[in-house]
Design a protein around this motif. Structure first.
Motif, PDB file in Angstrom:
ATOM      1  N   LYS A  50      27.548  38.288  65.291  1.00 54.42           N
ATOM      2  CA  LYS A  50      27.546  39.496  66.128  1.00 54.42           C
ATOM      3  C   LYS A  50      26.137  40.106  66.217  1.00 54.42           C
ATOM      4  CE  LYS A  50      32.393  40.660  65.303  1.00 54.42           C
ATOM      5  NZ  LYS A  50      32.699  39.366  64.656  1.00 54.42           N
ATOM      6  N   ASP A  52      22.552  41.667  67.632  1.00 54.39           N
ATOM      7  CA  ASP A  52      22.171  42.639  68.656  1.00 54.39           C
ATOM      8  C   ASP A  52      21.479  41.952  69.829  1.00 54.39           C
ATOM      9  OD1 ASP A  52      22.768  45.140  67.047  1.00 54.39           O
ATOM     10  OD2 ASP A  52      21.328  44.128  65.729  1.00 54.39           O
ATOM     11  N   LYS A  73      28.456  36.401  76.829  1.00 53.76           N
ATOM     12  CA  LYS A  73      28.841  37.731  77.306  1.00 53.76           C
ATOM     13  C   LYS A  73      30.352  37.930  77.275  1.00 53.76           C
ATOM     14  CE  LYS A  73      25.071  39.996  78.109  1.00 53.76           C
ATOM     15  NZ  LYS A  73      24.808  41.284  77.438  1.00 53.76           N
ATOM     16  N   LYS A  78      28.384  43.130  73.950  1.00 57.36           N
ATOM     17  CA  LYS A  78      27.355  44.074  73.512  1.00 57.36           C
ATOM     18  C   LYS A  78      26.056  43.384  73.095  1.00 57.36           C
ATOM     19  CE  LYS A  78      30.547  47.704  71.996  1.00 57.36           C
ATOM     20  NZ  LYS A  78      30.976  48.555  70.849  1.00 57.36           N
ATOM     21  N   THR A  79      26.088  42.077  72.895  1.00 57.37           N
ATOM     22  CA  THR A  79      24.874  41.346  72.545  1.00 57.37           C
ATOM     23  C   THR A  79      23.953  41.250  73.756  1.00 57.37           C
ATOM     24  OG1 THR A  79      25.957  40.011  70.835  1.00 57.37           O
ATOM     25  CG2 THR A  79      23.953  39.112  71.798  1.00 57.37           C
ATOM     26  N   LYS A  80      22.712  41.680  73.594  1.00 59.86           N
ATOM     27  CA  LYS A  80      21.740  41.586  74.673  1.00 59.86           C
ATOM     28  C   LYS A  80      21.211  40.154  74.748  1.00 59.86           C
ATOM     29  CE  LYS A  80      22.057  45.962  75.534  1.00 59.86           C
ATOM     30  NZ  LYS A  80      22.766  46.451  76.744  1.00 59.86           N
ATOM     31  N   ASP A 102      20.120  39.955  80.305  1.00 56.12           N
ATOM     32  CA  ASP A 102      19.556  41.303  80.377  1.00 56.12           C
ATOM     33  C   ASP A 102      18.061  41.307  80.664  1.00 56.12           C
ATOM     34  OD1 ASP A 102      21.951  43.053  79.383  1.00 56.12           O
ATOM     35  OD2 ASP A 102      21.823  41.383  77.966  1.00 56.12           O
ATOM     36  N   GLY A 124      18.833  49.044  76.762  1.00 52.79           N
ATOM     37  CA  GLY A 124      19.801  49.036  77.848  1.00 52.79           C
ATOM     38  C   GLY A 124      19.221  48.855  79.233  1.00 52.79           C
TER      39      GLY A 124
END
Length: 222
Positions: A50, A52, A73, A78-80, A102, A124
Motif C-alpha cells: 500500500k 504512497d 489504480k 490512493k497510490t500516486k 498522475d 494531488g
C-alpha cells in the motif's frame, strides 16, 4: 516527524532502480518498500505494501506500463503513479493519464525534476515535465493527430506490425525472425508504446489503416 513516504519502483534496468534509490535516500523522507523489473509483480506489491507512490516505467520487460497503471489504480486508487520512462511518443502520455497516471517525466532529466514531480503528485496535482511537453509539441508540430506515426517506428518494428496484422503470435514472430520470444514481446510492447495502442487487435487495425499491412516485407515468412 512526518511519516515516511512509501515508494515502490517498477523499472527493468537495475542501474536506474539503484539511481532512484540513491536519490530518494539522499533526499530523505522516503522509504523504498519494494522494487521490481516485472510488470506482473507490481499489482501484488502495491496491494501488499500500500505505497504512497509508484514510480513506473512504461516499457517493462514483460508488460505495458500503461496496463500496469490501470490495474494499480483499481487495487490501490490512493497510490500516486508517476511515469518515469525513457522516451515520449504520440499517444503514450494521453493513454498513461487515461489509465490513471498522475505524472510523467523522462529518465534523462535531472534528479531535481523527478523530485519536483514526486512532490506535485503527492500533493494531488498532475505533473508533466517540460521535456515531455516539448516532445509532444515536436511530435505534432501543428499536424493532425496520428500524422507520421509510422515514421516513429524502426524498420524492425514496422516489420513486427505487419506480422501482427497477419495474425502472428510472439512465438511465430520469434521463429520467423530468428529472435527470442522475449525480444519479440519487447518489440510488440515498444510498438504499443510508440503508437499509443493497447493490444494486438489495435495494432492490426492500425496496420490496415496506415497501409503498413500491405507494404512488402521480404524478410518475413509470415
Amino acid at each position: 516527524m512526518p511519516p515516511m513516504v512509501k515508494v515502490v519502483v517498477a523499472e527493468d534496468h537495475a542501474l536506474v532502480r539503484q539511481g532512484i534509490n540513491m536519490l530518494l535516500t539522499a533526499t530523505g523522507g522516503f522509504e523504498l518498500v519494494a522494487e521490481t523489473a516485472l510488470g506482473s509483480d507490481v499489482e501484488m506489491l502495491v496491494a501488499f505494501h500500500k505505497p504512497d507512490l509508484l514510480l513506473l516505467d512504461l516499457a517493462l520487460s514483460d508488460s505495458s506500463g500503461i496496463e500496469v497503471a490501470r490495474k494499480v489504480k483499481k487495487v490501490a486508487p490512493k497510490t500516486k503513479v508517476l511515469i518515469v520512462t525513457g522516451n515520449v511518443y504520440p499517444g503514450s502520455v494521453a493513454n498513461a493519464f487515461a489509465a490513471g497516471a498522475d505524472g510523467f517525466v523522462l529518465k534523462h532529466e535531472q534528479g531535481s525534476e523527478l523530485l519536483d514531480a514526486i512532490q506535485a503528485v503527492l500533493a494531488g496535482r498532475q505533473y508533466v515535465s517540460q521535456q515531455v511537453s516539448k516532445g509532444l509539441d515536436n511530435s505534432t508540430n501543428g499536424r493532425p493527430a496520428g500524422f507520421g506515426l509510422s515514421q516513429a517506428l524502426t524498420q524492425r518494428e514496422q516489420q513486427i506490425v505487419r506480422m501482427i496484422a497477419k495474425g502472428g503470435s510472439n512465438q511465430e514472430i520469434a521463429d520467423a525472425l530468428h529472435i527470442s520470444v522475449l525480444t519479440a514481446r519487447k518489440h510488440r510492447q515498444n510498438v504499443m508504446l510508440k503508437l499509443g495502442l493497447h493490444n494486438g487487435a489495435e495494432i492490426a487495425a492500425y496496420a490496415m489503416q496506415s497501409g503498413l499491412a500491405e507494404a512488402p516485407d521480404l524478410d518475413s515468412n509470415l
